[in-house]
Design a protein around this motif. Structure first.
Motif, PDB file in Angstrom:
ATOM      1  N   ILE A   9       0.834  -1.207   0.000  1.00 28.87           N
ATOM      2  CA  ILE A   9       0.000   0.000   0.000  1.00 28.87           C
ATOM      3  C   ILE A   9       0.863   1.249   0.000  1.00 28.87           C
ATOM      4  O   ILE A   9       0.587   2.218  -0.733  1.00 28.87           O
ATOM      5  CB  ILE A   9      -0.952  -0.030   1.218  1.00 28.87           C
ATOM      6  CG1 ILE A   9      -2.003  -1.140   1.033  1.00 28.87           C
ATOM      7  CG2 ILE A   9      -1.634   1.322   1.417  1.00 28.87           C
ATOM      8  CD1 ILE A   9      -2.817  -1.456   2.262  1.00 28.87           C
ATOM      9  N   ARG A  10       1.926   1.237   0.784  1.00 29.11           N
ATOM     10  CA  ARG A  10       2.821   2.401   0.817  1.00 29.11           C
ATOM     11  C   ARG A  10       3.472   2.648  -0.543  1.00 29.11           C
ATOM     12  O   ARG A  10       3.774   3.783  -0.901  1.00 29.11           O
ATOM     13  CB  ARG A  10       3.896   2.189   1.884  1.00 29.11           C
ATOM     14  CG  ARG A  10       3.372   2.392   3.306  1.00 29.11           C
ATOM     15  CD  ARG A  10       4.420   2.039   4.332  1.00 29.11           C
ATOM     16  NE  ARG A  10       4.012   2.468   5.678  1.00 29.11           N
ATOM     17  CZ  ARG A  10       4.609   2.076   6.789  1.00 29.11           C
ATOM     18  NH1 ARG A  10       5.653   1.235   6.737  1.00 29.11           N
ATOM     19  NH2 ARG A  10       4.196   2.516   7.959  1.00 29.11           N
ATOM     20  N   LYS A  20      -5.491  12.909  -3.090  1.00 32.56           N
ATOM     21  CA  LYS A  20      -5.703  12.720  -1.663  1.00 32.56           C
ATOM     22  C   LYS A  20      -6.972  13.479  -1.290  1.00 32.56           C
ATOM     23  O   LYS A  20      -6.994  14.705  -1.306  1.00 32.56           O
ATOM     24  CB  LYS A  20      -4.507  13.233  -0.859  1.00 32.56           C
ATOM     25  CG  LYS A  20      -3.243  12.433  -1.080  1.00 32.56           C
ATOM     26  CD  LYS A  20      -2.084  12.974  -0.248  1.00 32.56           C
ATOM     27  CE  LYS A  20      -0.821  12.148  -0.490  1.00 32.56           C
ATOM     28  NZ  LYS A  20       0.331  12.666   0.283  1.00 32.56           N
ATOM     29  N   ARG A  53      -8.384   4.309  -7.731  1.00 28.10           N
ATOM     30  CA  ARG A  53      -7.134   3.963  -7.040  1.00 28.10           C
ATOM     31  C   ARG A  53      -6.682   2.543  -7.400  1.00 28.10           C
ATOM     32  O   ARG A  53      -5.545   2.317  -7.818  1.00 28.10           O
ATOM     33  CB  ARG A  53      -7.330   4.071  -5.526  1.00 28.10           C
ATOM     34  CG  ARG A  53      -7.603   5.472  -5.000  1.00 28.10           C
ATOM     35  CD  ARG A  53      -7.845   5.430  -3.495  1.00 28.10           C
ATOM     36  NE  ARG A  53      -8.199   6.714  -2.914  1.00 28.10           N
ATOM     37  CZ  ARG A  53      -7.343   7.520  -2.271  1.00 28.10           C
ATOM     38  NH1 ARG A  53      -6.083   7.173  -2.141  1.00 28.10           N
ATOM     39  NH2 ARG A  53      -7.774   8.660  -1.749  1.00 28.10           N
ATOM     40  N   ASN A  57      -3.533   1.489  -9.940  1.00 25.18           N
ATOM     41  CA  ASN A  57      -2.382   0.815  -9.328  1.00 25.18           C
ATOM     42  C   ASN A  57      -2.105  -0.516 -10.004  1.00 25.18           C
ATOM     43  O   ASN A  57      -0.949  -0.868 -10.279  1.00 25.18           O
ATOM     44  CB  ASN A  57      -2.629   0.605  -7.835  1.00 25.18           C
ATOM     45  CG  ASN A  57      -1.394   0.077  -7.119  1.00 25.18           C
ATOM     46  OD1 ASN A  57      -0.313   0.646  -7.233  1.00 25.18           O
ATOM     47  ND2 ASN A  57      -1.548  -1.024  -6.412  1.00 25.18           N
ATOM     48  N   THR A 157      -4.763   2.646   0.019  1.00 25.48           N
ATOM     49  CA  THR A 157      -4.162   3.980   0.214  1.00 25.48           C
ATOM     50  C   THR A 157      -5.129   4.933   0.908  1.00 25.48           C
ATOM     51  O   THR A 157      -4.700   5.940   1.487  1.00 25.48           O
ATOM     52  CB  THR A 157      -3.715   4.579  -1.131  1.00 25.48           C
ATOM     53  OG1 THR A 157      -4.840   4.646  -2.029  1.00 25.48           O
ATOM     54  CG2 THR A 157      -2.614   3.726  -1.762  1.00 25.48           C
ATOM     55  N   GLU A 161      -4.051   7.476   4.046  1.00 23.22           N
ATOM     56  CA  GLU A 161      -4.354   8.908   4.125  1.00 23.22           C
ATOM     57  C   GLU A 161      -5.118   9.244   5.411  1.00 23.22           C
ATOM     58  O   GLU A 161      -4.864  10.273   6.049  1.00 23.22           O
ATOM     59  CB  GLU A 161      -5.167   9.329   2.897  1.00 23.22           C
ATOM     60  CG  GLU A 161      -4.370   9.281   1.602  1.00 23.22           C
ATOM     61  CD  GLU A 161      -5.228   9.530   0.379  1.00 23.22           C
ATOM     62  OE1 GLU A 161      -6.350  10.078   0.537  1.00 23.22           O
ATOM     63  OE2 GLU A 161      -4.802   9.178  -0.740  1.00 23.22           O
ATOM     64  N   TYR A 189      -4.246  -2.487   6.129  1.00 25.00           N
ATOM     65  CA  TYR A 189      -3.364  -1.376   6.499  1.00 25.00           C
ATOM     66  C   TYR A 189      -3.599  -0.933   7.947  1.00 25.00           C
ATOM     67  O   TYR A 189      -2.654  -0.754   8.726  1.00 25.00           O
ATOM     68  CB  TYR A 189      -3.583  -0.196   5.552  1.00 25.00           C
ATOM     69  CG  TYR A 189      -2.548   0.901   5.738  1.00 25.00           C
ATOM     70  CD1 TYR A 189      -1.340   0.854   5.053  1.00 25.00           C
ATOM     71  CD2 TYR A 189      -2.782   1.969   6.598  1.00 25.00           C
ATOM     72  CE1 TYR A 189      -0.388   1.855   5.216  1.00 25.00           C
ATOM     73  CE2 TYR A 189      -1.837   2.966   6.778  1.00 25.00           C
ATOM     74  CZ  TYR A 189      -0.634   2.903   6.082  1.00 25.00           C
ATOM     75  OH  TYR A 189       0.312   3.887   6.259  1.00 25.00           O
TER      76      TYR A 189
END
Length: 503
Positions: A9-10, A20, A53, A57, A157, A161, A189
């Motif tokens: 994820i990072r 964001k 997202r 990705n 992600t 955030e 996460y």
């Protein structure tokens, strides 16, 4: 289970196309729920959904050779737009297979981003199977809407955030659940860094594949799913997502359509934005969780996951939101069919805000009235029923009756040949307490009301249709009554619609 998702994820590549989104405090909802409510505004993404997202990705991690061949996806909604925009950014071909029943607005949204739309079949399942065939025949790479590690990492992600922006204590994070990609990514996460935070999935009661699967300890295939929250209407959750949710999700919450509609209204009142039904699942689940657990003074985060609302659904949402929020009771009341009984009924309800009134003369002995009444608490419907029964007016609470809420409120009426000398008038009543009683008190005469329909439309005046049995000898007195009333009126006795369906 080893958690490999923290670093995935990072390292996720989402910010070339995604942004964001803000974590916004909701003052009205916080005050009503007596908890600090924060919304993660994924409805503000370029495609109005978090799906961008995961799609980007996954595609950004493809080899140059795979990108050169192009990608394919099956979707009728948010995932389709996410794949199309990602392909536009990565300069690759994107084929999107959509059911033939897909609304044109969604087809146009995909085409506007360069996606090639293939319409096939009547359902997502048909489109999905056809996409797999095209994947093989044309050498394309399939972009799964949820069951892919890179898709899951992209959705995760959002959690990164949230925790970066809000390091203070959080009681729970609520996520909508379809195939489980969003919930799995967020749970993996959060539990790696802040295991004290509860991660709670929310599903519609008629699309509860994850809830049933977690209870069974294996993936369950639903026979059918409800389509109101179509963005989360999945018959079977993913393999990857199920394993992650098994390991990291604290609990599931189920909500019905009325609760979803109420949540859409709640978010609108704080943000002036309109979420799609699936996008409001988290808020609906949060409200249910708080009520059930009597939680106070905690920080709750909900993912506002999407805002691709079909405009024609807004009428249904507005109609059902008041019931979902327990702010409207729907009752069936039986009154004697004689002059004065209608007035007695109205006087018993004086001081209360009437949201709807449906009545049509049917027989000489009794009349059945369909009425909506604004309420402030869950006990009010039963109290109203008891009060009416005590005054010899039998009543039935229909607030949870789907047939009544979906159909009867629009069907009360019909031909009434017994209603002789009937005249039909349309009025505009001022939208304030006492307007109806003023009408009845001014009327004075023993003219029988044979039809009455009113529904609160949110304007500053109410639109009312009234039928009264007025003998020809009383027409002059009736004209005096109309003039004294002071409300705008229109004679609809010769209206062809009345003649066809009500006369």
């Amino acid at each position: 289970m080893k958690n490999d998702y923290l670093e995935k994820i990072r390292a996720a590549l989402v910010y070339d196309v995604a942004k964001k989104t803000p974590l916004e405090y909701q003052p009205n909802l916080s005050a009503r729920l007596d908890n600090r409510v924060l919304l993660k505004r994924e409805d503000m993404q370029p495609v109005f959904s978090f799906k961008i997202r995961g799609a980007y990705n996954m595609m950004a991690h493809l080899s140059k050779e795979s990108l050169a061949r192009g990608v394919i996806a099956a979707s009728a909604g948010n995932h389709a737009q996410g794949v199309a925009l990602s392909a536009q950014k990565l300069k690759c071909r994107a084929v999107i297979v959509m059911p033939t029943t897909t609304p044109q607005i969604k087809i146009n949204a995909v085409k506007s981003r360069g996606g090639e739309v293939v319409l096939f079949g009547d359902s997502y399942s048909d489109a999905y199977l056809h996409a797999l065939e095209l994947e093989k025949s044309e050498g394309l790479t399939f972009v799964h809407p949820y069951d892919d590690p890179e898709v899951i990492a992209g959705q995760g992600t959002i959690a990164m955030e949230i925790l970066n922006e809000h390091p203070e204590p959080i009681e729970a994070i609520f996520c909508c659940v379809g195939g489980g990609g969003l919930l799995a990514g967020i749970a993996a996460y959060v539990k790696a860094l802040r295991p004290d935070i509860k991660v709670i999935g929310v599903e519609a009661v008629d699309a509860d594949a994850m809830t049933q699967s977690l209870k069974a300890g294996k993936r369950v295939m639903l026979d059918q799913v409800g389509l109101f929250a179509d963005g989360a209407a999945v018959k079977q959750v993913g393999e990857h997502t199920f394993k992650l949710c098994q390991a990291y999700v604290d609990e599931m919450v189920l909500v019905d359509n009325d609760e979803i509609c109420a949540a859409i209204k709640d978010v609108f009142e704080d943000t002036r934005s309109i979420l799609e039904p699936a996008g409001a699942l988290a808020v609906a689940g949060m409200k249910s969780y708080i009520a059930r657990n009597h939680t106070h003074g905690k920080t709750m985060v909900g993912i506002a996951s999407g805002a691709n609302m079909n405009f024609d659904r807004l009428r249904f949402v507005a109609e059902r939101a008041e019931i979902g929020e327990k702010r409207e009771a729907v009752l069936a009341v039986t009154i004697p069919e004689k002059p004065g009984s209608f007035k007695k009924f109205c006087r018993l309800l004086s001081g209360r805000s009437i949201t709807e009134f449906n009545y049509r003369y049917s027989d000489p002995q009794s009349a059945h009235i369909f009425v909506g009444i604004a309420i402030n608490d869950n006990k009010a419907p039963s109290q109203l029923v008891e009060m009416l029964k005590a005054n010899e007016l039998p009543a039935l609470d229909l607030s949870d009756n789907e047939v009544a809420k979906l159909h009867l409120r629009h069907l009360v009426g019909g031909h009434a040949p017994q209603a002789t000398n009937e005249v039909i008038y349309r009025f505009e009543f001022p939208e304030k307490p006492g307007a109806l009683m003023n009408f009845l008190d001014t009327m004075g005469h023993d003219w029988n009301i044979s039809l009455f329909h009113y529904r609160n439309h949110g304007a500053d005046y109410g639109r009312v249709l009234v039928g009264m049995q007025v003998p020809p000898s009383d027409r002059a007195a009736f004209k005096v009554f109309l003039d004294q009333l002071g409300y705008p009126y229109w004679d609809e006795t010769n209206n062809p619609a009345y003649k066809l369906f009500l006369g």
